[in-house]
Design a protein around this motif. Structure first.
Motif, PDB file in Angstrom:
ATOM      1  N   MET A   1      13.499  14.496  -3.432  1.00  0.00           N
ATOM      2  CA  MET A   1      12.442  13.626  -2.640  1.00  0.00           C
ATOM      3  C   MET A   1      12.518  12.242  -1.835  1.00  0.00           C
ATOM      4  SD  MET A   1       8.605  12.909  -3.592  1.00  0.00           S
ATOM      5  CE  MET A   1       8.847  12.047  -4.725  1.00  0.00           C
ATOM      6  N   GLU A   2      13.048  12.218  -0.967  1.00  0.00           N
ATOM      7  CA  GLU A   2      13.173  10.949  -0.039  1.00  0.00           C
ATOM      8  C   GLU A   2      12.255  10.016  -0.020  1.00  0.00           C
ATOM      9  OE1 GLU A   2      14.801  10.010   4.292  1.00  0.00           O
ATOM     10  OE2 GLU A   2      13.808  11.774   4.416  1.00  0.00           O
ATOM     11  N   VAL A   3      12.456   8.926  -0.008  1.00  0.00           N
ATOM     12  CA  VAL A   3      11.770   7.745  -0.047  1.00  0.00           C
ATOM     13  C   VAL A   3      12.144   6.624   0.271  1.00  0.00           C
ATOM     14  CG1 VAL A   3      10.412   5.332  -1.862  1.00  0.00           C
ATOM     15  CG2 VAL A   3      11.635   8.261  -3.004  1.00  0.00           C
ATOM     16  N   ARG A   4      11.316   6.264   1.618  1.00  0.00           N
ATOM     17  CA  ARG A   4      11.288   5.401   2.782  1.00  0.00           C
ATOM     18  C   ARG A   4      10.401   3.839   2.034  1.00  0.00           C
ATOM     19  NH1 ARG A   4      10.539   8.865   7.880  1.00  0.00           N
ATOM     20  NH2 ARG A   4      12.237  10.044   6.999  1.00  0.00           N
ATOM     21  N   ARG A   5      11.473   3.097   2.370  1.00  0.00           N
ATOM     22  CA  ARG A   5      10.862   1.593   2.532  1.00  0.00           C
ATOM     23  C   ARG A   5      10.273   0.980   4.009  1.00  0.00           C
ATOM     24  NH1 ARG A   5      10.314  -2.353  -0.401  1.00  0.00           N
ATOM     25  NH2 ARG A   5      10.391  -4.670  -0.435  1.00  0.00           N
ATOM     26  N   GLY A  12      -3.075  -9.308   8.118  1.00  0.00           N
ATOM     27  CA  GLY A  12      -2.257 -10.650   8.993  1.00  0.00           C
ATOM     28  C   GLY A  12      -1.191 -11.270   7.414  1.00  0.00           C
ATOM     29  N   ARG A  13      -0.942 -10.023   6.027  1.00  0.00           N
ATOM     30  CA  ARG A  13       0.139  -9.831   5.632  1.00  0.00           C
ATOM     31  C   ARG A  13       0.774  -8.685   5.090  1.00  0.00           C
ATOM     32  NH1 ARG A  13      -2.870 -12.581   0.092  1.00  0.00           N
ATOM     33  NH2 ARG A  13      -3.489 -14.932   0.656  1.00  0.00           N
ATOM     34  N   ASN A  14       2.333  -8.706   5.776  1.00  0.00           N
ATOM     35  CA  ASN A  14       2.918  -7.318   4.880  1.00  0.00           C
ATOM     36  C   ASN A  14       3.102  -7.398   4.001  1.00  0.00           C
ATOM     37  OD1 ASN A  14       3.806  -7.798   8.105  1.00  0.00           O
ATOM     38  ND2 ASN A  14       4.587  -9.201   7.588  1.00  0.00           N
ATOM     39  N   TYR A  15       3.126  -5.958   3.489  1.00  0.00           N
ATOM     40  CA  TYR A  15       3.736  -5.171   2.331  1.00  0.00           C
ATOM     41  C   TYR A  15       4.159  -4.239   2.498  1.00  0.00           C
ATOM     42  CZ  TYR A  15      -1.212  -6.676   1.291  1.00  0.00           C
ATOM     43  OH  TYR A  15      -2.458  -8.174   1.426  1.00  0.00           O
ATOM     44  N   PRO A  16       5.347  -3.996   1.792  1.00  0.00           N
ATOM     45  CA  PRO A  16       5.990  -3.529   1.962  1.00  0.00           C
ATOM     46  C   PRO A  16       6.333  -2.830   0.385  1.00  0.00           C
ATOM     47  CG  PRO A  16       7.810  -5.584   0.526  1.00  0.00           C
ATOM     48  CD  PRO A  16       5.545  -6.115   0.886  1.00  0.00           C
ATOM     49  N   LEU A  17       6.319  -0.943   0.491  1.00  0.00           N
ATOM     50  CA  LEU A  17       5.849  -0.093   0.139  1.00  0.00           C
ATOM     51  C   LEU A  17       7.367   0.290   0.228  1.00  0.00           C
ATOM     52  CD1 LEU A  17       2.588   0.370   1.359  1.00  0.00           C
ATOM     53  CD2 LEU A  17       3.147  -0.255  -0.214  1.00  0.00           C
ATOM     54  N   ASN A  18       7.389   1.296  -0.749  1.00  0.00           N
ATOM     55  CA  ASN A  18       8.938   2.615  -1.307  1.00  0.00           C
ATOM     56  C   ASN A  18       7.719   3.743  -0.802  1.00  0.00           C
ATOM     57  OD1 ASN A  18      10.954   1.492  -1.204  1.00  0.00           O
ATOM     58  ND2 ASN A  18      11.117   0.911  -3.482  1.00  0.00           N
ATOM     59  N   VAL A  19       7.957   4.952   0.463  1.00  0.00           N
ATOM     60  CA  VAL A  19       6.823   6.198  -0.136  1.00  0.00           C
ATOM     61  C   VAL A  19       7.543   7.003  -0.188  1.00  0.00           C
ATOM     62  CG1 VAL A  19       5.181   4.293   0.402  1.00  0.00           C
ATOM     63  CG2 VAL A  19       6.220   5.732   2.716  1.00  0.00           C
ATOM     64  N   PRO A  20       7.139   8.548  -0.624  1.00  0.00           N
ATOM     65  CA  PRO A  20       7.310   9.877   0.162  1.00  0.00           C
ATOM     66  C   PRO A  20       7.478   9.955   1.412  1.00  0.00           C
ATOM     67  CG  PRO A  20       5.502   9.693  -1.947  1.00  0.00           C
ATOM     68  CD  PRO A  20       5.818   8.336  -1.331  1.00  0.00           C
ATOM     69  N   ALA A  21       8.812   9.966   2.161  1.00  0.00           N
ATOM     70  CA  ALA A  21       9.284  10.608   3.508  1.00  0.00           C
ATOM     71  C   ALA A  21       7.277  11.712   4.472  1.00  0.00           C
ATOM     72  CB  ALA A  21      10.008  10.610   3.665  1.00  0.00           C
ATOM     73  N   ARG A  29      -1.180   5.389   8.840  1.00  0.00           N
ATOM     74  CA  ARG A  29      -2.462   5.464   9.748  1.00  0.00           C
ATOM     75  C   ARG A  29      -3.282   5.146   9.043  1.00  0.00           C
ATOM     76  NH1 ARG A  29      -1.475  10.673  10.603  1.00  0.00           N
ATOM     77  NH2 ARG A  29      -2.680  11.137   8.787  1.00  0.00           N
ATOM     78  N   VAL A  30      -3.600   5.188   8.056  1.00  0.00           N
ATOM     79  CA  VAL A  30      -4.428   3.907   6.878  1.00  0.00           C
ATOM     80  C   VAL A  30      -3.984   3.099   7.644  1.00  0.00           C
ATOM     81  CG1 VAL A  30      -5.384   3.647   4.523  1.00  0.00           C
ATOM     82  CG2 VAL A  30      -4.788   6.223   5.432  1.00  0.00           C
ATOM     83  N   GLY A  31      -3.335   2.268   7.647  1.00  0.00           N
ATOM     84  CA  GLY A  31      -3.371   0.861   7.753  1.00  0.00           C
ATOM     85  C   GLY A  31      -3.540   0.310   8.780  1.00  0.00           C
ATOM     86  N   LYS A  32      -3.540   1.117  10.141  1.00  0.00           N
ATOM     87  CA  LYS A  32      -3.976   0.926  11.430  1.00  0.00           C
ATOM     88  C   LYS A  32      -5.370   0.702  11.352  1.00  0.00           C
ATOM     89  CE  LYS A  32      -0.140   2.262  13.787  1.00  0.00           C
ATOM     90  NZ  LYS A  32       1.039   2.723  15.302  1.00  0.00           N
ATOM     91  N   GLN A  33      -5.867   2.205  10.441  1.00  0.00           N
ATOM     92  CA  GLN A  33      -7.010   2.421  10.733  1.00  0.00           C
ATOM     93  C   GLN A  33      -7.969   0.604  10.079  1.00  0.00           C
ATOM     94  OE1 GLN A  33      -8.652   4.908   8.153  1.00  0.00           O
ATOM     95  NE2 GLN A  33     -10.724   5.229   8.550  1.00  0.00           N
ATOM     96  N   ILE A  34      -7.432   0.830   8.854  1.00  0.00           N
ATOM     97  CA  ILE A  34      -8.430  -0.981   8.411  1.00  0.00           C
ATOM     98  C   ILE A  34      -8.473  -1.552   9.414  1.00  0.00           C
ATOM     99  CG2 ILE A  34      -7.540  -2.382   6.012  1.00  0.00           C
ATOM    100  CD1 ILE A  34      -6.737   0.441   4.868  1.00  0.00           C
TER     101      ILE A  34
END
Length: 95
Positions: A1-5, A12-21, A29-34
């Motif tokens: 499983m490929e993981v992307r950062r 106004g705050r940045n949240y770095p995440l490691n997520v499955p591609a 999309r959810v971030g933009k919705q919020i």
């Protein structure tokens, strides 16, 4: 499983995440919705700070999730009842 950062910006705050591609597009999309919800709450209500807007977003999203779950349960129950009826009809025809 490929993981992307990736980095999602919320209030106004940045949240770095490691997520499955496979989940990257959904998270963005959810971030933009919020972000959109925060802006709407700030525009339309007496929101004192980002914390208030985030709390309102959490309440709205939680409510939406609960309503969807209840609706899905009702639909599943209705489908199961209908399938039971169809099964009874088919069993009666076999006799």
């Amino acid at each position: 499983m490929e993981v992307r950062r990736i980095t999602i910006t919320i209030a106004g705050r940045n949240y770095p995440l490691n997520v499955p591609a496979a989940e990257e597009e959904t998270l963005r999309r959810v971030g933009k919705q919020i972000e959109g919800m925060i802006k709407d709450f700030e525009r339309n209500f007496d929101v004192r700070d980002k914390q208030d807007a985030l709390a309102m977003c959490a309440l709205k999203l939680g409510t939406n999730a609960e309503v969807s779950q209840v609706t899905n349960e009702k639909n599943m129950n209705a489908a199961n009842e209908r399938l039971t009826q169809i099964n009874q009809i088919l069993e009666a025809l076999e006799k």
